[in-house]
Design an enzyme around this catalytic site. Structure first.
Site, PDB file in Angstrom:
ATOM      1  N   ASP A  94       0.858  -1.183   0.000  1.00  0.00           N
ATOM      2  CA  ASP A  94       0.000   0.000   0.000  1.00  0.00           C
ATOM      3  C   ASP A  94       0.892   1.230   0.000  1.00  0.00           C
ATOM      4  OD1 ASP A  94      -2.361   1.404  -0.110  1.00  0.00           O
ATOM      5  OD2 ASP A  94      -3.093   0.771   1.856  1.00  0.00           O
ATOM      6  N   ASP A  95       0.314   2.355  -0.389  1.00  0.00           N
ATOM      7  CA  ASP A  95       1.078   3.592  -0.417  1.00  0.00           C
ATOM      8  C   ASP A  95       1.318   4.135   0.983  1.00  0.00           C
ATOM      9  OD1 ASP A  95      -1.621   4.218  -0.036  1.00  0.00           O
ATOM     10  OD2 ASP A  95      -1.617   5.914  -1.422  1.00  0.00           O
ATOM     11  N   ASP A  98      -2.412   4.785   7.550  1.00  0.00           N
ATOM     12  CA  ASP A  98      -2.786   6.014   8.258  1.00  0.00           C
ATOM     13  C   ASP A  98      -3.284   5.672   9.658  1.00  0.00           C
ATOM     14  OD1 ASP A  98      -4.006   8.429   9.126  1.00  0.00           O
ATOM     15  OD2 ASP A  98      -4.445   9.037   7.092  1.00  0.00           O
TER      16      ASP A  98
END
Length: 165
Positions: A94-95, A98
């Site tokens: 994943d980028d 969060d």
């Protein structure tokens, strides 16, 4: 963008993204683990997964499709497409991690996958196996696929009364 939640802003260029993915891959290669394939968490993980696949010469790529953001604010989590195995031997990409909401759901579905992300915020970082860069929880990251280039008039043109476009 919620002004209470995000106090900082980080813009990632295409060039920086490429450099960061290559650095992530150096770290993955140092682990001397080969992967059966890559699972990209859509949509943010699609482009990083393609770059990782190139760098690690991985040809088998799948997706897990989860919707967790409504524009800039986190909304409800919705699994649009899952995976039919536990992730054993797979690299999950994943980028960004969060709050950890998406990461927790993916971890539940793929408990044996190796989870790597480029950027990690403190709330989600404990859920990944490897990340390249820590980012403050109060930082909004603007990725290059969410931005466009446009022409900006030179300042001299504006001083001569020409309208700003």
């Amino acid at each position: 963008m919620s002004t209470e939640r995000y106090q900082a802003h980080l813009t990632i260029s295409w060039d920086r993204l490429h450099r960061d993915v290559r650095a992530l891959c150096h770290g993955l290669l140092a682990r001397q683990t080969s992967f059966k394939g890559i699972i990209a968490i859509t949509r943010g993980g699609l482009i990083p997964a393609a770059l990782v696949a190139r760098e690690l010469d991985v040809r088998l790529i799948d997706t897990i499709c989860i919707k967790s953001y409504d524009h800039m604010d986190q909304g409800g989590l919705q699994v649009l497409k899952g995976i039919d195995h536990d992730g054993d031997g797979w690299l999950l990409i994943d980028d960004l991690v969060d709050t950890g909401k998406t990461a927790r759901a993916v971890r539940d579905m793929l408990p044996r996958a190796f989870f790597a992300t480029i950027y990690a915020k403190p709330e989600g970082k404990p859920l990944v196996d490897y990340c390249l860069e820590d980012v403050g929880q109060d930082t909004w990251i603007q990725f290059p696929w969410d931005m466009g280039l446009s022409y900006i008039e030179p300042l001299v043109s504006r001083q001569h009364g020409e309208p700003e476009s």
